[in-house]
Write a protein that holds these residues in place. Structure first.
Motif, PDB file in Angstrom:
ATOM      1  N   LEU A 149       0.831  -1.200   0.000  1.00 30.34           N
ATOM      2  CA  LEU A 149       0.000   0.000   0.000  1.00 30.34           C
ATOM      3  C   LEU A 149       0.866   1.249   0.000  1.00 30.34           C
ATOM      4  O   LEU A 149       0.618   2.205  -0.752  1.00 30.34           O
ATOM      5  N   TRP A 150       1.910   1.227   0.853  1.00 26.32           N
ATOM      6  CA  TRP A 150       2.809   2.373   0.903  1.00 26.32           C
ATOM      7  C   TRP A 150       3.516   2.562  -0.442  1.00 26.32           C
ATOM      8  O   TRP A 150       3.633   3.681  -0.936  1.00 26.32           O
ATOM      9  N   ALA A 151       3.989   1.463  -1.026  1.00 29.37           N
ATOM     10  CA  ALA A 151       4.699   1.547  -2.293  1.00 29.37           C
ATOM     11  C   ALA A 151       3.801   2.090  -3.399  1.00 29.37           C
ATOM     12  O   ALA A 151       4.240   2.870  -4.247  1.00 29.37           O
ATOM     13  N   MET A 152       2.529   1.679  -3.384  1.00 32.83           N
ATOM     14  CA  MET A 152       1.592   2.167  -4.394  1.00 32.83           C
ATOM     15  C   MET A 152       1.443   3.684  -4.281  1.00 32.83           C
ATOM     16  O   MET A 152       1.484   4.411  -5.286  1.00 32.83           O
ATOM     17  N   THR A 153       1.298   4.160  -3.054  1.00 32.49           N
ATOM     18  CA  THR A 153       1.143   5.600  -2.838  1.00 32.49           C
ATOM     19  C   THR A 153       2.400   6.353  -3.238  1.00 32.49           C
ATOM     20  O   THR A 153       2.344   7.391  -3.911  1.00 32.49           O
ATOM     21  N   ALA A 154       3.559   5.819  -2.826  1.00 30.12           N
ATOM     22  CA  ALA A 154       4.822   6.482  -3.122  1.00 30.12           C
ATOM     23  C   ALA A 154       5.126   6.472  -4.617  1.00 30.12           C
ATOM     24  O   ALA A 154       5.831   7.346  -5.119  1.00 30.12           O
ATOM     25  N   THR A 155       4.599   5.481  -5.323  1.00 31.04           N
ATOM     26  CA  THR A 155       4.831   5.383  -6.767  1.00 31.04           C
ATOM     27  C   THR A 155       3.921   6.314  -7.548  1.00 31.04           C
ATOM     28  O   THR A 155       4.333   6.946  -8.525  1.00 31.04           O
ATOM     29  N   VAL A 156       2.667   6.420  -7.108  1.00 34.33           N
ATOM     30  CA  VAL A 156       1.691   7.221  -7.842  1.00 34.33           C
ATOM     31  C   VAL A 156       2.031   8.706  -7.778  1.00 34.33           C
ATOM     32  O   VAL A 156       1.827   9.442  -8.748  1.00 34.33           O
ATOM     33  N   GLY A 157       2.599   9.171  -6.644  1.00 36.49           N
ATOM     34  CA  GLY A 157       2.889  10.590  -6.483  1.00 36.49           C
ATOM     35  C   GLY A 157       3.744  11.176  -7.588  1.00 36.49           C
ATOM     36  O   GLY A 157       3.331  12.121  -8.278  1.00 36.49           O
ATOM     37  N   PRO A 158       4.957  10.650  -7.812  1.00 36.80           N
ATOM     38  CA  PRO A 158       5.802  11.197  -8.884  1.00 36.80           C
ATOM     39  C   PRO A 158       5.192  11.039 -10.267  1.00 36.80           C
ATOM     40  O   PRO A 158       5.506  11.797 -11.181  1.00 36.80           O
ATOM     41  N   ILE A 159       4.327  10.032 -10.419  1.00 38.49           N
ATOM     42  CA  ILE A 159       3.715   9.784 -11.719  1.00 38.49           C
ATOM     43  C   ILE A 159       2.576  10.768 -11.982  1.00 38.49           C
ATOM     44  O   ILE A 159       2.430  11.318 -13.068  1.00 38.49           O
ATOM     45  N   ALA A 160       1.755  10.998 -10.944  1.00 44.52           N
ATOM     46  CA  ALA A 160       0.631  11.920 -11.091  1.00 44.52           C
ATOM     47  C   ALA A 160       1.092  13.367 -11.119  1.00 44.52           C
ATOM     48  O   ALA A 160       0.404  14.236 -11.664  1.00 44.52           O
TER      49      ALA A 160
END
Length: 520
Positions: A149-160
């Motif tokens: 869950l943390w990785a998903m959030t941390a990944t989406v930020g730079p992408i979004a």
């Protein structure tokens, strides 16, 4: 101040609505933080134009944030024990909100950079504390799910970030890429405090390594300023660059010697004696430097040389998140049963393939060709952070994990800033080289050059001088494209070259599960 006895008992995992809301609030704070690492990427040309500075100077908005963030990360452990985990996390969110507002109202570049340095510094504790708080909310057997869950959030930020930043810059103004943090941060801070304030960790007074901190700030700041100003000042032909280089080198050497002899170092450099930590940290840091640098230069190229509006450049980067988000839960499930080195190797091979595809871009690239590598890049991105983090922490005793996580994060984030500075410099240097080679062919005695000018004159109705200027613009655009192709090609080669480092490590079996459990 709370005593050790008052807070020694480990609180039980959260359940029901409290778990849902707590996870959402912590994830939102993480998202806000990592979003700001990339949201300014597509806005740099606009910010630079509005503030009357060059795009190269505007890039400092990104690099100085990352450098300040990197310096602050090692302080997280000391601050946590001094202030308390929850209070520090909520306080950091509120300071992040304040610094975001200061960024939005900045009237000039100096003020904006000062606010970004503050923003990066107060963001330092957010990533490691978000991991710790999230893991404490779940039972140990669900640690892998919490990390996913943390990785998903941390990944989406730079992408979004690029898509959101482009839309706000075009629809409103660049200031809104910072103002958006105000309501988000206030909500995250309020919910986190309401749910976690009775789960505060123990506090105690610890000495702080002020000499180590001062030397760390000195060499990081000197090196970052040198890299950012080097191109403008013609590198080592400038006394300023020479002085910065000497200060950076001497302060770094002093820092290393001091930290290795200090009983309470701000950074435990002895961790580099461990092969998993050394090889894993180098691999993830080099990879992140390449990953982040390309997230910066690609939108700039699309806006400056393909004439994309900021929102279109951001949307062209958005597909990166599709596979990254879809595969994050899958990675969380297969991680405990998988060979971590295989997953990391597949990630690096995927990145190498994506950058090779980009190295074939031309000035007439269509949207599908532009977006396809970005879409496919989501696959290696999903396999990137968590397996390498598990390798880095594998074999460490539980009491060493916080320091190791902080140090590896420091190196990774700082390399992201350095990578961005180097990428923009190398891009410019390669473009100048390609321009010189192309100009060699554009001589009056070359019949092909003369025919091209005549064609421009007859087709567009230009005078000879106008035709020559038009040809020069096209030649410059081609040189910029070739320089960027070199960046992509070099990035792919480096990703492939770093793979042996992954296999130099020897992670324990079940390293992912044991590391997550130890983080409790």
């Amino acid at each position: 101040m709370q005593s050790q006895a008052q807070t020694s008992a480990v609180p039980p995992p959260l359940t029901g609505a409290r778990l849902l809301m707590g996870s959402f609030a912590v994830a939102l704070a993480t998202f806000m933080n990592v979003l700001d690492s990339s949201i300014a990427n597509v806005a740099i040309p606009t910010i630079s134009g509005n503030l009357g500075v060059s795009v190269d100077e505007g890039t400092w908005v990104i690099t100085l944030f990352a450098a300040a963030n990197a310096v602050a990360i090692p302080l997280t452990g000391w601050l946590t024990q001094r202030v308390g985990q929850v209070r520090l996390f909520v306080g950091a969110i509120l300071m992040f909100v304040l610094s975001s507002w200061l960024c939005g109202i900045a009237p000039n570049l100096v003020t904006l950079l000062a606010a970004r340095i503050l923003q990066g510094a107060v963001a330092g504790p957010l990533i490691p504390l978000s991991q710790a708080i999230l893991l404490s909310s779940y039972p140990k057997e669900k640690s892998a799910a919490a990390l996913a869950l943390w990785a998903m959030t941390a990944t989406v930020g730079p992408i979004a970030g690029p898509a959101l930043g482009g839309w706000m810059t075009d629809s409103y103004s660049w200031s809104w890429i910072f103002y958006i943090n105000v309501p988000v941060g206030l909500f995250a801070a309020a919910v986190t405090w309401a749910i976690y304030r009775d789960r505060e960790t123990a506090t105690r007074v610890l000495p702080i390594d002020l000499v180590g901190l001062a030397s760390l700030i000195t060499w990081v700041a000197s090196l970052q300023i040198m890299l950012d100003k080097g191109k403008d000042l013609d590198w080592f032909s400038s006394p300023v660059i020479v002085i910065l280089a000497v200060v950076a080198l001497l302060s770094f050497l002093f820092f290393v010697i001091w930290e290795l002899t200090e009983p309470n170092p701000i950074i435990d450099l002895r961790l580099f004696k461990r092969r998993n930590f050394l090889a894993g940290t180098v691999a993830i840091s080099v990879a992140f430097a390449l990953f982040f640098a390309n997230l910066v230069v690609l939108p700039q190229w699309m806006q400056q040389y393909l004439a994309y509006p900021a929102v279109n450049a951001g949307l062209a980067m958005a597909p990166l998140g599709i596979f990254a988000v879809l595969l994050a839960p899958v990675v969380g499930r297969i991680l405990p049963k998988s060979e971590l080195r295989v997953l990391a190797t597949l990630s690096f091979l995927g990145f190498a393939g994506v950058f090779y595809m980009r190295s074939q871009f031309s000035t007439g690239v269509d949207m599908f060709t532009l977006v396809l590598p970005t879409l496919l890049q989501g696959v290696p991105t999903a396999l990137f952070f968590v397996p390498l983090t598990a390798i880095i922490l594998s074999g460490l005793p539980p009491e060493k994990i916080p320091a190791a996580a902080g140090l590896s994060n420091f190196v990774r984030v700082f390399c992201g800033a350095v990578g961005t500075s180097l990428a923009t410099t190398v891009w410019n240097d390669r473009a100048v080289l390609h321009h010189a080679r192309l100009v060699e062919q554009a001589s009056p005695g070359n019949p092909l050059y003369a025919a091209a000018l005549q064609s421009i004159e007859s087709t567009l109705g230009f005078s000879p001088a106008q035709a020559a200027a038009y040809f020069e613009r096209g030649l410059n655009t081609q040189a910029i494209m070739l320089g960027l192709n070199d960046i992509f090609w070099i990035s792919g080669v480096i990703f492939a070259a770093v793979i042996p480092l992954i296999w130099f490590t020897k992670p324990d079996k079940g390293a992912a599960s044991s590391t997550a459990a130890a983080a409790h």
